[in-house]
Design an enzyme around this catalytic site. Structure first.
Site, PDB file in Angstrom:
ATOM      1  N   ASP A  40       6.849  -2.684   0.612  1.00  0.00           N
ATOM      2  CA  ASP A  40       5.468  -2.239   0.515  1.00  0.00           C
ATOM      3  C   ASP A  40       5.304  -1.383  -0.739  1.00  0.00           C
ATOM      4  O   ASP A  40       5.972  -0.348  -0.893  1.00  0.00           O
ATOM      5  CB  ASP A  40       5.088  -1.435   1.761  1.00  0.00           C
ATOM      6  CG  ASP A  40       3.649  -0.969   1.729  1.00  0.00           C
ATOM      7  OD1 ASP A  40       2.758  -1.835   1.698  1.00  0.00           O
ATOM      8  OD2 ASP A  40       3.418   0.250   1.703  1.00  0.00           O
ATOM      9  N   THR A  91      -1.219  -3.296  -2.593  1.00  0.00           N
ATOM     10  CA  THR A  91      -0.723  -2.121  -3.311  1.00  0.00           C
ATOM     11  C   THR A  91       0.255  -2.493  -4.412  1.00  0.00           C
ATOM     12  O   THR A  91       0.319  -1.813  -5.441  1.00  0.00           O
ATOM     13  CB  THR A  91      -0.048  -1.154  -2.325  1.00  0.00           C
ATOM     14  OG1 THR A  91       0.959  -1.854  -1.581  1.00  0.00           O
ATOM     15  CG2 THR A  91      -1.076  -0.601  -1.351  1.00  0.00           C
ATOM     16  N   THR A  92       1.035  -3.546  -4.198  1.00  0.00           N
ATOM     17  CA  THR A  92       1.940  -4.015  -5.260  1.00  0.00           C
ATOM     18  C   THR A  92       1.161  -4.753  -6.331  1.00  0.00           C
ATOM     19  O   THR A  92       1.404  -4.576  -7.532  1.00  0.00           O
ATOM     20  CB  THR A  92       3.027  -4.919  -4.668  1.00  0.00           C
ATOM     21  OG1 THR A  92       3.718  -4.220  -3.629  1.00  0.00           O
ATOM     22  CG2 THR A  92       4.022  -5.341  -5.733  1.00  0.00           C
ATOM     23  N   ASP A 127      -0.972  -2.707   7.639  1.00  0.00           N
ATOM     24  CA  ASP A 127      -1.611  -3.413   6.523  1.00  0.00           C
ATOM     25  C   ASP A 127      -2.499  -4.541   7.034  1.00  0.00           C
ATOM     26  O   ASP A 127      -3.624  -4.729   6.564  1.00  0.00           O
ATOM     27  CB  ASP A 127      -0.547  -3.975   5.576  1.00  0.00           C
ATOM     28  CG  ASP A 127       0.131  -2.879   4.765  1.00  0.00           C
ATOM     29  OD1 ASP A 127      -0.314  -1.726   4.840  1.00  0.00           O
ATOM     30  OD2 ASP A 127       1.114  -3.179   4.060  1.00  0.00           O
TER      31      ASP A 127
END
Length: 521
Positions: free
Chosen positions: A69, A102-103, A390
């Site tokens: 994550d 998020t990545t 998520d």
């Protein structure tokens, strides 16, 4: 006086430093791109995991985190480079806003900076790259149908796509259905407090399940009923120990044991008075944030009230939200009992694994439910918890936004193609900037291919609904494969990455203040 070298001493303090022009930009580019490259290998369904190991004494085994994550990885980093901190902040914002991507946001910002560095080396001024933040509007949308059956199926597909890059990808069908059922119980609400996630080591990941009701990780006090129907719940955060003198250092001198007994009797009388106030609300269950000593506990139990003590603050907030109760600290208005008491059909003590817990069924706010996660170790459970969180955030965002885009890198390729068409309509340096933006977008599916060990040069193509099928390393039809993503997640990632890259490229001066010194008395 040196007008070429460092800044004049009278402008900055002795230990302050300043980097200008090319040196400032170089530091910004290097720091931000390094952060992006760190999480680049975790992108996509075949992304790798990172082990986050703390350096504190005694923490070598207890606090190890294994995750892919992006937000978790970046939040654990301590960096001094200001541009790197900007990428970490946009990843945190992405996690808070939509819960996923998020990545992607960090990697895309890094690729935009890589392309921007090439343009600046060609003597293109950063101001000519201000059009970048306008390119993030070129997202090809597909409005989601409002038909209930198809809506449910689309949510399942989005959940499966989100889980494809997580630890539980092999069981994504099972967990996608579980998460969709939990979100649909919210009936359009975005309050995740109604969805409780409990992690219990033991069993396998597939032993996880969705429970229809709210589960509190506490036990009912000894001597009270273990099953209460049509419960009226009073939730409080109040001291239920003997009233003590709170002034530190206070001493009471007595000349006989009778005086000590009088003090104890006075303390008991004060506590009995508080319990009498509680009884006027006529609850059948009393949940308190703080400890309850034996004497008030006995008084409540003798009155037929089931006592739950020392409930953690988060659990108490969830109980209040699920049952419709108000959290009280004083009990001076029993006439408001109908407004402050929570209600549920059944409260009972259950056993999950080897732990006893309390289950609230048929809560006033019927949206409440609990996801019980099982797994072989706490490290696996922590990663599953992050994955489930998520997915829940993405599904809630999708229910509110009701728009999706094709997955598998299709949206990035569509945006890149749109940017290339736009570049043909403009001339000069603006065209070069737009073409660079398109190349950065194409890097996202390219990196996804590389992380899976596939040949990105063969797979990256432009088709209407085509994308990457990472199961067998081919180009597939996203419509047939049912690979969809929430448009809001993609939109937020592209917008945040564009703005962050533009902000960093416009930096031409970095001033580091002198450290603050403690003055001697």
């Amino acid at each position: 006086m040196d007008i070429v070298g460092n800044v004049l001493p009278q402008v900055l303090k002795d230990e302050a430093t300043e980097h200008k022009g090319e040196m400032a930009r170089l530091q910004s580019f290097v720091g931000a791109i390094a952060v992006a490259d760190l999480v680049k290998t975790t992108l996509g369904p075949k992304g790798m995991d990172k082990i986050l190991k703390p350096t504190g004494p005694g923490q070598e085994m207890t606090h190890i985190t294994v995750t892919n994550d992006g937000a978790t990885i970046l939040k654990s980093m301590y960096v001094e480079n200001p541009a790197a901190k900007i990428l970490i902040e946009i990843s945190k914002t992405q996690d808070e806003e939509v819960g996923d991507g998020t990545t992607t946001v960090a990697v895309l910002a890094g690729e935009l900076l890589r392309e921007g560095e090439k343009l600046i080396q060609k003597r293109i001024h950063p101001q000519h790259l201000e059009m970048w933040h306008q390119r993030d509007q070129e997202i090809f949308q597909l409005k989601m149908t409002l038909n209930l059956k198809k809506f449910h199926n689309d949510l399942i597909k989005i959940a499966r796509t989100t889980l494809s890059s997580k630890l539980i990808t092999t069981d994504r069908d099972y967990f996608a259905d579980l998460c969709v059922k939990a979100v649909l119980r919210l009936k359009g609400s975005s309050n995740l407090d109604y969805i409780q996630i409990i992690k219990l080591p033991g069993g396998t990941i597939r032993d996880s399940y969705l429970d229809d009701g709210f589960i509190l990780k506490k036990q009912i006090t000894i001597g009270c009923k273990r099953r209460i129907e049509n419960a009226k719940i009073l939730v409080a955060n109040t001291a239920m120990d003997y009233d003590k003198i709170k002034i530190y250092g206070t001493k009471v001198k007595v000349n006989s044991m009778d005086k000590v007994a009088e003090i104890e009797a006075a303390e008991k009388e004060k506590m009995k008075h508080k319990v009498d106030k509680i009884l006027k609300f006529q609850p059948t269950v009393f949940v308190n944030r703080q400890l309850i000593y034996n004497y008030p506990e006995q008084l409540l139990a003798d009155s037929g009230i089931t006592v739950i003590e020392h409930a953690d603050f988060e659990g108490m907030e969830r109980v209040a939200a699920a049952t419709g109760a108000e959290i009280l600290s004083t009990f001076d208005a029993p006439e408001r009992r109908d407004q402050v008491l929570g209600h549920c059909d059944l409260i009972e003590e259950i056993m999950i694994g080897e732990e006893k817990m309390i289950k609230f069924t048929g809560c006033k706010k019927n949206e409440a439910c609990t996801i019980v996660l099982r797994g072989s170790s706490i490290h696996i459970l922590d990663e599953v918890d992050r994955s489930i969180h998520d997915v829940l955030c993405v599904l809630i965002t999708t229910v509110k936004n009701r728009r999706v885009v094709w997955g598998g890198g299709n949206s990035e390729m569509q945006m890149a193609a749109a940017c290339e068409e736009e570049a043909k309509k403009v001339q000069g340096k603006q065209a070069l900037a737009i073409e660079a933006y398109a190349r950065a977008l194409r890097q996202i599916p390219t990196i996804i291919c590389d992380n899976g060990g596939y040949d990105s040069a063969e797979l990256i193509q432009n088709f209407k609904t085509s994308g990457l099928n990472m199961n067998d390393g081919t180009v597939g039809d996203m419509k047939e494969l049912g690979i969809k993503e929430c448009m809001r997640v993609k939109e937020q990632a592209v917008m945040a990455a564009s703005e962050a890259a533009e902000l960093i490229m416009r930096v031409d001066d970095i001033v580091k203040c002198a450290p603050r010194k403690r003055e001697r008395a």
